[in-house]
Design a protein around this motif. Sequence first.
Motif, mmCIF file in Angstrom:
data_model
loop_
_atom_site.group_PDB
_atom_site.id
_atom_site.type_symbol
_atom_site.label_atom_id
_atom_site.label_comp_id
_atom_site.label_asym_id
_atom_site.label_seq_id
_atom_site.Cartn_x
_atom_site.Cartn_y
_atom_site.Cartn_z
ATOM 1 N N GLY A 67 0.794 -1.225 0.000
ATOM 2 C CA GLY A 67 0.000 0.000 0.000
ATOM 3 C C GLY A 67 0.824 1.271 0.000
ATOM 4 N N ARG A 68 2.097 1.181 0.321
ATOM 5 C CA ARG A 68 2.922 2.389 0.380
ATOM 6 C C ARG A 68 3.255 2.922 -1.018
ATOM 7 N N PHE A 69 3.689 2.037 -1.903
ATOM 8 C CA PHE A 69 4.160 2.458 -3.228
ATOM 9 C C PHE A 69 3.211 1.958 -4.317
ATOM 10 N N ARG A 70 2.918 2.826 -5.283
ATOM 11 C CA ARG A 70 1.972 2.456 -6.336
ATOM 12 C C ARG A 70 2.622 1.618 -7.424
ATOM 13 N N SER A 71 3.929 1.749 -7.568
ATOM 14 C CA SER A 71 4.645 0.983 -8.585
ATOM 15 C C SER A 71 6.083 0.852 -8.123
ATOM 16 N N VAL A 72 6.748 -0.181 -8.640
ATOM 17 C CA VAL A 72 8.162 -0.378 -8.291
ATOM 18 C C VAL A 72 8.922 -0.766 -9.559
ATOM 19 N N SER A 73 10.129 -0.213 -9.688
ATOM 20 C CA SER A 73 10.996 -0.649 -10.781
ATOM 21 C C SER A 73 12.412 -0.778 -10.244
ATOM 22 N N ALA A 74 13.255 -1.422 -11.026
ATOM 23 C CA ALA A 74 14.649 -1.573 -10.602
ATOM 24 C C ALA A 74 15.549 -1.713 -11.823
ATOM 25 N N PHE A 75 16.751 -1.164 -11.688
ATOM 26 C CA PHE A 75 17.811 -1.340 -12.672
ATOM 27 C C PHE A 75 18.815 -2.331 -12.065
ATOM 28 N N SER A 76 19.035 -3.437 -12.738
ATOM 29 C CA SER A 76 20.009 -4.465 -12.307
ATOM 30 C C SER A 76 20.046 -4.639 -10.790
ATOM 31 N N PRO A 77 18.910 -5.023 -10.198
ATOM 32 C CA PRO A 77 18.864 -5.154 -8.731
ATOM 33 C C PRO A 77 19.631 -6.386 -8.228
ATOM 34 N N ILE A 78 20.115 -6.302 -6.997
ATOM 35 C CA ILE A 78 20.571 -7.501 -6.284
ATOM 36 C C ILE A 78 19.296 -8.262 -5.937
ATOM 37 N N ALA A 79 19.015 -9.307 -6.708
ATOM 38 C CA ALA A 79 17.662 -9.860 -6.738
ATOM 39 C C ALA A 79 17.446 -11.007 -5.759
ATOM 40 N N HIS A 80 18.544 -11.590 -5.275
ATOM 41 C CA HIS A 80 18.385 -12.766 -4.405
ATOM 42 C C HIS A 80 19.557 -12.816 -3.413
ATOM 43 N N PRO A 81 19.642 -11.792 -2.557
ATOM 44 C CA PRO A 81 20.841 -11.623 -1.725
ATOM 45 C C PRO A 81 21.091 -12.758 -0.740
ATOM 46 N N THR A 82 20.043 -13.487 -0.338
ATOM 47 C CA THR A 82 20.280 -14.566 0.632
ATOM 48 C C THR A 82 21.064 -15.727 0.024
ATOM 49 N N SER A 83 21.210 -15.732 -1.292
ATOM 50 C CA SER A 83 22.005 -16.807 -1.912
ATOM 51 C C SER A 83 23.180 -16.248 -2.718
ATOM 52 N N SER A 84 23.599 -14.994 -2.420
ATOM 53 C CA SER A 84 24.655 -14.338 -3.193
ATOM 54 C C SER A 84 25.720 -13.774 -2.259
ATOM 55 N N ASP A 85 26.948 -13.657 -2.783
ATOM 56 C CA ASP A 85 28.003 -12.991 -2.000
ATOM 57 C C ASP A 85 27.684 -11.507 -1.817
ATOM 58 N N TRP A 86 26.860 -10.946 -2.676
ATOM 59 C CA TRP A 86 26.294 -9.624 -2.397
ATOM 60 C C TRP A 86 25.000 -9.848 -1.628
ATOM 61 N N GLY A 87 25.110 -10.129 -0.369
ATOM 62 C CA GLY A 87 23.929 -10.368 0.436
ATOM 63 C C GLY A 87 24.254 -11.182 1.679
ATOM 64 N N ARG A 88 24.777 -12.371 1.498
ATOM 65 C CA ARG A 88 25.019 -13.243 2.664
ATOM 66 C C ARG A 88 25.972 -12.582 3.654
ATOM 67 N N LYS A 89 27.033 -11.992 3.117
ATOM 68 C CA LYS A 89 27.999 -11.312 3.977
ATOM 69 C C LYS A 89 27.344 -10.140 4.717
ATOM 70 N N GLN A 90 26.588 -9.315 3.975
ATOM 71 C CA GLN A 90 26.030 -8.104 4.562
ATOM 72 C C GLN A 90 24.839 -8.415 5.471
ATOM 73 N N LEU A 91 23.935 -9.284 5.012
ATOM 74 C CA LEU A 91 22.778 -9.602 5.854
ATOM 75 C C LEU A 91 23.243 -10.328 7.116
ATOM 76 N N GLY A 92 24.253 -11.181 6.973
ATOM 77 C CA GLY A 92 24.834 -11.833 8.147
ATOM 78 C C GLY A 92 25.453 -10.830 9.100
ATOM 79 N N GLY A 93 26.196 -9.898 8.536
ATOM 80 C CA GLY A 93 26.870 -8.897 9.360
ATOM 81 C C GLY A 93 25.900 -7.953 10.040
ATOM 82 N N TYR A 94 24.914 -7.473 9.301
ATOM 83 C CA TYR A 94 23.981 -6.482 9.851
ATOM 84 C C TYR A 94 22.890 -7.128 10.710
ATOM 85 N N LEU A 95 22.431 -8.338 10.316
ATOM 86 C CA LEU A 95 21.234 -8.925 10.939
ATOM 87 C C LEU A 95 21.528 -10.176 11.766
#
Lengths: 276, 276
Positions: free
Chosen positions: A161-189
């Motif tokens: 309900g917050r946003f009426r539309s969403v778009s992305a340019f080359s998003p990090i699309a699945h960070p829980t299974s990527s080195d761009w994600g596992r390291k950071q989500l592990g570190g932050y969360l």
Amino acid sequence: MKTLSENACFGGTQGVYSHASKATGCDMTFGLFMPSEAADGPVPVLWYLSGLTCTHENAMTKTGAQGWAAEQGIALVFPDTSPRGDGVADHDDFDMGQGAGFYVNATQAPWAPHFRMWDYVTDDLPQLLGAHFALDMSRQSITGHSMGGHGALTMAMGLPGRFRSVSAFSPIAHPTSSDWGRKQLGGYLGKDESAWAPHDATLLMQSRGFDGPVLIDQGADDQFLDLLQPEALAAAIAKRRQPATMRLQPGYDHSYFFVSTFMEEHVAFHADALYA
Amino acid sequence: MKTLSENACFGGTQGVYSHASKATGCDMTFGLFMPSEAADGPVPVLWYLSGLTCTHENAMTKTGAQGWAAEQGIALVFPDTSPRGDGVADHDDFDMGQGAGFYVNATQAPWAPHFRMWDYVTDDLPQLLGAHFALDMSRQSITGHSMGGHGALTMAMGLPGRFRSVSAFSPIAHPTSSDWGRKQLGGYLGKDESAWAPHDATLLMQSRGFDGPVLIDQGADDQFLDLLQPEALAAAIAKRRQPATMRLQPGYDHSYFFVSTFMEEHVAFHADALYA
């Protein structure tokens, strides 16, 4: 709030402002483009979340977004990508710490005190914007690039309900299974991966989807394709039958030259939703 | 010639290349945008000369020019603003030395060995471009910003028949009577002011004018208006009855936000001349 600069731009004003953020506990800087229409009353808002190493400034100077936003009478917000400053934790790697907040609320040391970019972008900054500028906060859409595409998709699906539309340019699309994600989500969360799920666009697409239009552009020659994993998000979109347009653009890489090439279409896409 | 980078951009290619320049006696870097039409044969060329402190990169990333050039099927060249390197003379001030070549051939020490930007832009680089890229060098136009607007106007008037059209964004319009000019022309060319005249757009407009269309945009709120002296050039244009459009744009300053706002019109203006 402090005005750092204001420049006339496509008939409107490109401003840069700083303010003390409650969410991040430090001063934050953001860019805001206001189209000329704002002189006559509140205008819709398109958020642009930036990628790794960027500040509020990169997209503001390199994507050409203001011209298209001016044409549509839409404001653009360019938040920073992390808390910053001497008292703020940092990391030697470019993809962690300052410039790499990943749009989450950190719960782990040493990040927890300041790295609360989810709250900053979804709560703190919107309140400030609504109070100080002629913005119609009932009409918001969101986009972003790379780490910012990840932020845009997770916020759009995470806040129905917050946003009426969403778009992305080359998003990090699945960070829980990527080195761009596992390291950071592990570190932050932390190590409990159940806390990561609300910050993975593919998992959110599997579990809830988005109630509105979705547009994703991905360069087929992107040098980070293996880290971005658009195919995982594409599969989740197909399985859910989520109304979405996902395009692989032949020849394009991960740069702002790619983003600027398709910016006109993204702004027009959001304008359709914001004025529907 | 060495390829430093090539990025897909608006259906064409934004490249950055370096080469050993005979004119400046050092390695030079330039940007070149080639539209998709170049795959089918030579395309017309629009030169963009940059201002003080800039390299080849600023305009290439901040003006949004490639989108409009792609629409028109025109190539864009972004030369650097001076020779550079350890063996090249420099100055403590930002408006002299490296990043501030003023598009002249220096005759004075310590500048004479390398600061030959007139020859570099009008002779050395065009030869290289014509030899290596699908460019129609019989169809060239030129534009620029600030010091680069000065360069564009002086080259267009100084080399009759070379450029089909000339435009400028907030050019240094009368350098022989400005602190942005007297210091540099004196330093590079010596005390004899007769050597300065070929590098002053207002004096060239008085003495010879330009055989083609002229477009000049100037921000009315430009923080450097006193140094730029557009009124001197306007008077010379009026006196000569030079076909020209000169516009004072209310609210705009000297920044790239100003340049990007009016870039579409400048590229379209040059396309009219290049395809006439």
